[in-house]
Design an enzyme around this catalytic site. Structure first.
Site, mmCIF file in Angstrom:
data_model
loop_
_atom_site.group_PDB
_atom_site.id
_atom_site.type_symbol
_atom_site.label_atom_id
_atom_site.label_comp_id
_atom_site.label_asym_id
_atom_site.label_seq_id
_atom_site.Cartn_x
_atom_site.Cartn_y
_atom_site.Cartn_z
ATOM 1 N N ASP A 1 0.842 -1.303 -0.068
ATOM 2 C CA ASP A 1 0.061 -0.102 0.047
ATOM 3 C C ASP A 1 0.897 1.254 -0.047
ATOM 4 O OD1 ASP A 1 -2.408 1.124 0.047
ATOM 5 O OD2 ASP A 1 -2.813 1.343 1.957
ATOM 6 N N TYR B 1 1.215 5.480 -0.408
ATOM 7 C CA TYR B 1 0.861 6.900 0.423
ATOM 8 C C TYR B 1 0.899 7.901 -0.650
ATOM 9 C CZ TYR B 1 0.354 9.578 4.654
ATOM 10 O OH TYR B 1 -0.046 10.380 5.839
ATOM 11 N N HIS C 1 -3.711 14.102 0.925
ATOM 12 C CA HIS C 1 -3.743 13.127 1.996
ATOM 13 C C HIS C 1 -2.818 13.318 3.068
ATOM 14 C CE1 HIS C 1 -5.032 9.828 4.261
ATOM 15 N NE2 HIS C 1 -4.044 9.200 4.123
ATOM 16 N N ARG D 1 1.552 16.243 13.226
ATOM 17 C CA ARG D 1 2.955 16.832 13.328
ATOM 18 C C ARG D 1 2.944 18.308 12.935
ATOM 19 N NH1 ARG D 1 4.047 12.219 10.211
ATOM 20 N NH2 ARG D 1 3.946 13.447 8.506
ATOM 21 N N GLU E 1 -10.573 4.005 3.668
ATOM 22 C CA GLU E 1 -9.661 4.736 2.909
ATOM 23 C C GLU E 1 -10.064 4.655 1.572
ATOM 24 O OE1 GLU E 1 -5.468 3.711 4.212
ATOM 25 O OE2 GLU E 1 -6.020 5.258 5.447
ATOM 26 N N GLU F 1 -9.205 3.946 -1.923
ATOM 27 C CA GLU F 1 -8.036 3.836 -2.804
ATOM 28 C C GLU F 1 -8.341 3.258 -4.121
ATOM 29 O OE1 GLU F 1 -4.834 2.082 -0.677
ATOM 30 O OE2 GLU F 1 -5.188 3.003 1.073
ATOM 31 N N ASP G 1 -9.113 0.531 2.077
ATOM 32 C CA ASP G 1 -8.256 -0.155 3.009
ATOM 33 C C ASP G 1 -8.839 0.401 4.234
ATOM 34 O OD1 ASP G 1 -5.924 -1.157 3.927
ATOM 35 O OD2 ASP G 1 -5.048 0.712 3.729
ATOM 36 N N ARG H 1 -8.406 3.806 13.431
ATOM 37 C CA ARG H 1 -7.315 4.694 13.836
ATOM 38 C C ARG H 1 -6.742 4.693 15.278
ATOM 39 N NH1 ARG H 1 -6.017 5.970 8.670
ATOM 40 N NH2 ARG H 1 -7.672 6.466 7.480
ATOM 41 N N GLN I 1 -4.072 2.079 15.147
ATOM 42 C CA GLN I 1 -2.881 2.459 14.252
ATOM 43 C C GLN I 1 -2.165 3.528 14.950
ATOM 44 O OE1 GLN I 1 -4.426 4.145 10.689
ATOM 45 N NE2 GLN I 1 -2.437 4.965 9.694
ATOM 46 N N TYR J 1 1.813 2.459 15.472
ATOM 47 C CA TYR J 1 2.560 2.519 14.344
ATOM 48 C C TYR J 1 3.965 2.934 14.283
ATOM 49 C CZ TYR J 1 1.946 7.428 12.838
ATOM 50 O OH TYR J 1 2.141 8.868 13.094
ATOM 51 N N LYS K 1 -4.434 -2.138 10.361
ATOM 52 C CA LYS K 1 -4.890 -2.030 9.007
ATOM 53 C C LYS K 1 -5.121 -3.550 8.609
ATOM 54 C CE LYS K 1 -3.613 2.231 7.582
ATOM 55 N NZ LYS K 1 -4.160 2.932 6.801
ATOM 56 N N THR L 1 -9.488 -5.644 4.093
ATOM 57 C CA THR L 1 -9.145 -4.601 2.821
ATOM 58 C C THR L 1 -10.233 -5.268 1.920
ATOM 59 O OG1 THR L 1 -6.780 -4.302 3.303
ATOM 60 C CG2 THR L 1 -7.655 -3.585 1.062
ATOM 61 N N THR M 1 -4.962 6.575 0.345
ATOM 62 C CA THR M 1 -5.925 7.308 0.290
ATOM 63 C C THR M 1 -6.133 8.328 -0.872
ATOM 64 O OG1 THR M 1 -5.930 6.861 2.603
ATOM 65 C CG2 THR M 1 -7.358 8.640 1.695
ATOM 66 N N GLU N 1 -10.040 12.680 7.747
ATOM 67 C CA GLU N 1 -9.985 14.095 7.143
ATOM 68 C C GLU N 1 -11.324 14.654 6.873
ATOM 69 O OE1 GLU N 1 -7.850 11.694 3.863
ATOM 70 O OE2 GLU N 1 -6.920 13.763 3.509
HETATM 71 CA CA CA Z 1 -4.113 2.850 2.789
#
Ligand code: CA
Length: 428
Positions: free
Chosen positions: A136, A138, A143, A152, A209, A211, A243, A247, A250, A254, A263, A267, A360, A374
Site C-alpha cells: 500500500d 501513500y 492526504h 505533526r 480509505e 483507494e 483499505d 485509527r 494505528q 505505528y 490495517k 481490505t 488514500t 480527514e
Molecule cells: Ca491505505
C-alpha cells in the site's frame, strides 16, 4: 501497446449511457457458475459473459490460447500470466463477438447465449485474483499533507523523503476480501491521550480509505527493474480498494515501524478488474512536480488517469445512501508507473497477482477527502446524517460503498461497486 475500442462502437446487448460496463470497458472478474465451479467472465450492460463457456464453444480457436481453456479457473492469474499479446487478442475477440455488426457467432446462437450470458444480479462474483503480496502506497499529497498537519503540524506535514519517492509499506494479502464480504469491527490495544497504560477492546475509530489499486500481470526477475515506460506490459488492470483502518489501534502501534493490526484485519476490493487498455483513453497529465525527481521516476508521457470516485454510507436507519465524498484519481501526486518503477528499483521480484494500492485518494477540497479522519478532521467536525445521527467514524451496521468511473462521450468505463458492511466486534 494498449488497444482501445472506438468510442462510437456499440454492443447488440443494450448498455445505458451511465452504465459502468460499456463495450469500451470489458473488465474481467471470476464468477461462480451454476454447477458450483468458477469461470473468468466479463460484463456488458446488465449482463455477465462466461468466457469459459465461450472457449468451450471454440470462440477463441483463432487465438494463442486455443489449446487450453484458461478461463476455467478460480482466479485471473493464469490469464494474466499468458501476457499482453493474449490480453489484447482476448479483448479484440470479445469486442468482435459483442459489437453491433461484428461476428454473429454468439448473437445468433441461442444455445450458446443461454450457456454464456447471465443477468448480472444473478451472478456471484469471487475475489478475482490470487493475491501474492499486497503493497500500500501513500501517494496523494493532499492526504499526506492533511494527516501530516493533524499529527505533526503544518511545518513538518510532509516527511523529507515524500517528494522524492512514492512511500509505501507491505500490507496483508490474505485479508483482502471481495465486495460484499462483511467486515467485523477489529479489537486491539488502544491508549487514550490521558491514560497511563493501554487497554484492550473493540476499535472505536473505524475508518475507510478510498483507494485504487493495480494488479501486476507480468513478473520481473530478482535483481531486475521495471521502468516507467514498461508499465502497460507489467500492469494488468485496476480495482477500487477500501483499505479499512482502525485509527485508534494505528495511532498507538505505528511508531516506529508503520501500520500493523490497525490495517491488517481487512481490505475490500471491487470484483471487476478494469484493464489498462480500457483506461488508456482517460490518461491525463500527472500533477506538476514540486521538485525534480530522479531519472528512474521520470515519465515521458501522460501517466495519470481521470477516474471519478465516490464513497457512500448506508446506515441501518437511512432510507437511501448518503454520499461521503467525491474525488478523482487524477489528484494523485505519484502515478502507478512511478509506484511500480520505485517498487522494483531495489531489484524486488514482483509476481503475477501482486496488488499495489495507491494510498488514500484525497482531492484539494473539503468535499473530496478520502477518509473519515480527514472529512471529520480527527473527529472535531462530526458529519450529520439525514437519519438524525452523527458520524466521526463508522458505527456497526454501516455499509460503505465505493464507486468509480471514467466518463467518455456517451459511455462509461466503470468499476462496479466495492461495498462492505461493518458487523459488531466479536465479544472480548
Ligand atoms: Ca491505505
Amino acid at each position: 501497446m494498449p488497444v482501445t475500442i472506438d468510442p462510437k462502437t456499440r454492443s447488440w446487448i443494450p448498455v445505458p449511457s451511465d452504465n459502468d460496463f460499456s463495450i469500451q470497458n470489458l473488465p474481467y472478474a471470476v464468477m461462480e457458475t451454476t454447477n458450483g465451479a468458477s469461470a473468468v467472465c466479463t460484463a456488458i450492460g446488465d449482463q455477465v459473459i462466461n468466457l469459459a463457456a465461450l472457449h468451450d464453444a471454440g470462440q477463441f480457436n483463432k487465438t494463442a490460447i486455443a489449446a487450453e481453456n484458461i478461463f476455467k479457473a478460480d482466479a485471473l492469474n493464469k490469464f494474466m500470466t499468458a501476457g499482453r499479446k493474449t490480453w489484447t487478442d482476448v479483448r479484440q475477440r470479445l469486442c468482435d463477438l459483442l459489437r453491433e455488426g461484428g461476428d454473429p457467432a454468439l448473437k445468433d446462437d441461442v444455445n450458446l447465449r443461454n450457456k454464456a450470458i447471465q443477468p448480472i444480479e444473478t451472478v456471484k462474483l469471487k475475489l478475482p485474483v490470487k493475491i501474492g503480496d499486497f503493497t500500500d502506497f501513500y501517494s496523494s499529497k493532499h492526504h499526506a499533507m492533511n494527516v501530516g498537519i493533524m499529527f505533526r503540524g503544518k511545518e513538518n506535514a510532509l516527511m523529507p523523503n515524500w517528494l522524492h519517492l512514492p512511500v509505501g509499506y507491505h500490507g496483508r494479502a490474505g485479508t483482502v476480501f471481495p465486495s460484499g464480504f462483511d467486515i467485523k469491527r477489529p479489537c486491539g490495544q488502544t491508549k487514550a491521550d490521558d491514560a497511563q497504560v493501554p487497554s484492550y477492546g473493540p476499535s472505536r475509530l473505524l475508518d475507510f480509505e478510498l483507494e485504487m489499486g493495480f494488479f501486476v500481470g507480468k513478473a520481473n526477475d530478482h535483481g531486475t527493474r521495471v521502468s516507467t515506460d514498461q508499465t502497460s506490459d507489467h500492469i494488468f488492470g485496476m480495482v477500487l480498494i477500501n483499505d479499512w483502518s482502525a485509527r485508534d489501534l494505528q495511532k498507538w502501534e505505528y511508531v516506529p515501524l508503520g501500520p500493523f493490526l490497525g490495517k491488517s484485519f481487512a481490505t475490500t476490493i471491487s470484483p471487476w478488474v478494469v484493464t489498462l487498455d480500457a483506461l488508456e483513453p482517460f490518461k491525463t497529465n500527472a500533477q506538476p512536480r514540486d521538485i525534480p525527481v530522479l531519472p528512474y521516476l521520470e515519465e515521458k508521457s501522460a501517466a495519470a488517469y481521470d477516474i471519478e470516485l465516490e464513497a457512500h454510507i448506508q446506515s441501518e436507519k437511512l432510507t437511501e445512501p448518503m454520499r461521503l465524498t467525491h474525488t478523482n484519481f487524477k489528484h494523485m501526486y505519484w502515478t502507478i508507473a512511478q509506484q511500480l518503477a520505485h517498487h522494483t528499483v531495489n531489484g524486488t521480484a514482483m509476481r503475477v497477482g501482486d496488488l499495489c494500492g495507491s494510498g488514500t485518494i484525497s482531492g484539494p477540497t473539503k468535499d473530496s477527502l478520502g477518509s473519515m479522519l480527514e472529512l471529520c478532521w480527527k473527529g472535531t467536525k462530526p458529519m450529520k446524517l439525514p437519519d438524525g445521527t452523527e458520524r466521526r467514524f463508522f458505527e456497526d451496521g454501516d455499509t460503505v460503498t465505493l464507486t468509480g468511473w471514467c466518463q467518455g462521450d456517451g459511455y462509461r468505463v466503470g468499476f462496479g461497486k466495492c461495498a462492505a458492511k461493518i458487523l459488531p466486534a466479536t465479544p472480548t
